[in-house]
Design a protein around this motif. Structure first.
Motif, PDB file in Angstrom:
ATOM      1  N   SER A   1       0.828  -1.206   0.000  1.00 25.65           N
ATOM      2  CA  SER A   1       0.000   0.000   0.000  1.00 25.65           C
ATOM      3  C   SER A   1       0.858   1.248   0.000  1.00 25.65           C
ATOM      4  O   SER A   1       2.000   1.238   0.495  1.00 25.65           O
ATOM      5  N   LEU A   2       0.303   2.310  -0.564  1.00 22.34           N
ATOM      6  CA  LEU A   2       0.884   3.643  -0.501  1.00 22.34           C
ATOM      7  C   LEU A   2      -0.250   4.644  -0.378  1.00 22.34           C
ATOM      8  O   LEU A   2      -1.358   4.394  -0.868  1.00 22.34           O
ATOM      9  N   ARG A   3       0.055   5.781   0.235  1.00 18.80           N
ATOM     10  CA  ARG A   3      -0.893   6.889   0.236  1.00 18.80           C
ATOM     11  C   ARG A   3      -0.232   8.115  -0.376  1.00 18.80           C
ATOM     12  O   ARG A   3       0.780   8.600   0.129  1.00 18.80           O
ATOM     13  N   LEU A   4      -0.809   8.577  -1.459  1.00 15.54           N
ATOM     14  CA  LEU A   4      -0.340   9.797  -2.101  1.00 15.54           C
ATOM     15  C   LEU A   4      -1.095  10.999  -1.535  1.00 15.54           C
ATOM     16  O   LEU A   4      -2.277  10.896  -1.210  1.00 15.54           O
ATOM     17  N   SER A   5      -0.382  12.121  -1.466  1.00 14.05           N
ATOM     18  CA  SER A   5      -0.994  13.378  -1.044  1.00 14.05           C
ATOM     19  C   SER A   5      -0.755  14.437  -2.105  1.00 14.05           C
ATOM     20  O   SER A   5       0.270  14.409  -2.794  1.00 14.05           O
ATOM     21  N   CYS A   6      -1.667  15.347  -2.200  1.00 14.23           N
ATOM     22  CA  CYS A   6      -1.532  16.474  -3.115  1.00 14.23           C
ATOM     23  C   CYS A   6      -1.963  17.726  -2.367  1.00 14.23           C
ATOM     24  O   CYS A   6      -3.150  17.890  -2.056  1.00 14.23           O
ATOM     25  N   ALA A   7      -0.990  18.559  -2.060  1.00 13.04           N
ATOM     26  CA  ALA A   7      -1.263  19.786  -1.320  1.00 13.04           C
ATOM     27  C   ALA A   7      -1.427  20.939  -2.298  1.00 13.04           C
ATOM     28  O   ALA A   7      -0.608  21.125  -3.197  1.00 13.04           O
ATOM     29  N   ALA A   8      -2.484  21.718  -2.105  1.00 19.03           N
ATOM     30  CA  ALA A   8      -2.805  22.821  -3.006  1.00 19.03           C
ATOM     31  C   ALA A   8      -2.623  24.163  -2.314  1.00 19.03           C
ATOM     32  O   ALA A   8      -2.981  24.323  -1.141  1.00 19.03           O
ATOM     33  N   SER A   9      -2.073  25.103  -3.059  1.00 18.09           N
ATOM     34  CA  SER A   9      -2.002  26.475  -2.574  1.00 18.09           C
ATOM     35  C   SER A   9      -3.116  27.273  -3.227  1.00 18.09           C
ATOM     36  O   SER A   9      -3.734  26.826  -4.184  1.00 18.09           O
ATOM     37  N   GLY A  10      -3.347  28.460  -2.754  1.00 22.35           N
ATOM     38  CA  GLY A  10      -4.393  29.286  -3.332  1.00 22.35           C
ATOM     39  C   GLY A  10      -5.700  29.150  -2.583  1.00 22.35           C
ATOM     40  O   GLY A  10      -5.819  28.395  -1.623  1.00 22.35           O
ATOM     41  N   THR A  11      -6.684  29.855  -3.058  1.00 19.42           N
ATOM     42  CA  THR A  11      -7.971  29.890  -2.375  1.00 19.42           C
ATOM     43  C   THR A  11      -9.000  29.031  -3.107  1.00 19.42           C
ATOM     44  O   THR A  11      -8.745  28.533  -4.195  1.00 19.42           O
ATOM     45  N   LEU A  12     -10.118  28.846  -2.483  1.00 17.53           N
ATOM     46  CA  LEU A  12     -11.258  28.151  -3.076  1.00 17.53           C
ATOM     47  C   LEU A  12     -10.971  26.683  -3.391  1.00 17.53           C
ATOM     48  O   LEU A  12     -11.583  26.121  -4.291  1.00 17.53           O
ATOM     49  N   PHE A  13     -10.059  26.077  -2.655  1.00 11.76           N
ATOM     50  CA  PHE A  13      -9.741  24.659  -2.897  1.00 11.76           C
ATOM     51  C   PHE A  13     -11.000  23.819  -2.867  1.00 11.76           C
ATOM     52  O   PHE A  13     -11.168  22.908  -3.676  1.00 11.76           O
ATOM     53  N   SER A  14     -11.898  24.106  -1.944  1.00 12.41           N
ATOM     54  CA  SER A  14     -13.091  23.275  -1.785  1.00 12.41           C
ATOM     55  C   SER A  14     -13.991  23.306  -3.012  1.00 12.41           C
ATOM     56  O   SER A  14     -14.856  22.440  -3.175  1.00 12.41           O
ATOM     57  N   MET A  15     -13.811  24.299  -3.874  1.00 10.62           N
ATOM     58  CA  MET A  15     -14.671  24.427  -5.056  1.00 10.62           C
ATOM     59  C   MET A  15     -14.144  23.640  -6.251  1.00 10.62           C
ATOM     60  O   MET A  15     -14.834  23.510  -7.258  1.00 10.62           O
ATOM     61  N   TYR A  16     -12.945  23.114  -6.149  1.00 14.46           N
ATOM     62  CA  TYR A  16     -12.324  22.430  -7.277  1.00 14.46           C
ATOM     63  C   TYR A  16     -12.676  20.946  -7.297  1.00 14.46           C
ATOM     64  O   TYR A  16     -12.780  20.301  -6.246  1.00 14.46           O
ATOM     65  N   VAL A  17     -12.836  20.423  -8.497  1.00 10.85           N
ATOM     66  CA  VAL A  17     -12.854  18.978  -8.696  1.00 10.85           C
ATOM     67  C   VAL A  17     -11.395  18.535  -8.702  1.00 10.85           C
ATOM     68  O   VAL A  17     -10.591  19.036  -9.488  1.00 10.85           O
ATOM     69  N   MET A  18     -11.077  17.597  -7.840  1.00 17.41           N
ATOM     70  CA  MET A  18      -9.704  17.121  -7.726  1.00 17.41           C
ATOM     71  C   MET A  18      -9.608  15.709  -8.298  1.00 17.41           C
ATOM     72  O   MET A  18     -10.455  14.852  -8.013  1.00 17.41           O
ATOM     73  N   SER A  19      -8.577  15.494  -9.087  1.00 16.64           N
ATOM     74  CA  SER A  19      -8.427  14.206  -9.758  1.00 16.64           C
ATOM     75  C   SER A  19      -6.996  13.700  -9.622  1.00 16.64           C
ATOM     76  O   SER A  19      -6.065  14.492  -9.478  1.00 16.64           O
ATOM     77  N   TRP A  20      -6.882  12.392  -9.711  1.00 14.55           N
ATOM     78  CA  TRP A  20      -5.580  11.733  -9.823  1.00 14.55           C
ATOM     79  C   TRP A  20      -5.520  11.058 -11.190  1.00 14.55           C
ATOM     80  O   TRP A  20      -6.447  10.339 -11.575  1.00 14.55           O
ATOM     81  N   TYR A  21      -4.432  11.305 -11.895  1.00 12.96           N
ATOM     82  CA  TYR A  21      -4.141  10.654 -13.163  1.00 12.96           C
ATOM     83  C   TYR A  21      -2.818   9.905 -13.010  1.00 12.96           C
ATOM     84  O   TYR A  21      -2.047  10.161 -12.095  1.00 12.96           O
TER      85      TYR A  21
END
Length: 115
Positions: A17-37
């Motif tokens: 197992s592994l857990r990947l993280s993706c940290a975002a800067s900027g505002t309105l993060f909650s409004m974005y659709v976040m995807s993993w490719y």
């Protein structure tokens, strides 16, 4: 503008197992659709998992039941929990933030599944 930084990749044995993280800067993060490719050598980039601003998720058939995407809006972070990893999961994994016509990508993190 959103900047994304992935982490958590590495070398793991099949079945691990592994857990990947993706940290975002900027505002309105909650409004974005976040995807993993992911993109393996010689292959096109493919969608692995996605989570909407409301928390709805969907997955590629190849990872259903093994991968879980989640988000923590208080931390501006999206996660990809990967279990029962297979050699065919080996790829560079990318995080993407999307809202309206704007798309932002991270630099990617390498995941290698090998014994």
């Amino acid at each position: 503008q959103v900047q994304l930084v992935e982490s958590g990749g590495g070398l793991v044995q099949p079945g691990g197992s592994l857990r990947l993280s993706c940290a975002a800067s900027g505002t309105l993060f909650s409004m974005y659709v976040m995807s993993w490719y992911r993109q393996a050598p010689g292959n096109q980039r493919e969608l692995v998992a996605r989570i909407t601003s409301g928390g709805t998720t969907d997955y590629a058939d190849s990872v259903k039941g093994r991968f879980t995407v989640s988000r923590d809006n208080a931390k501006n972070t999206v996660y990809l929990q990967m279990n029962s990893l297979k050699p065919e999961d080996t790829a560079v994994y990318y995080c993407k933030a999307a809202r309206f016509v704007n798309n932002y990508w991270g630099q990617g993190t390498q995941v290698t599944v090998s014994s």
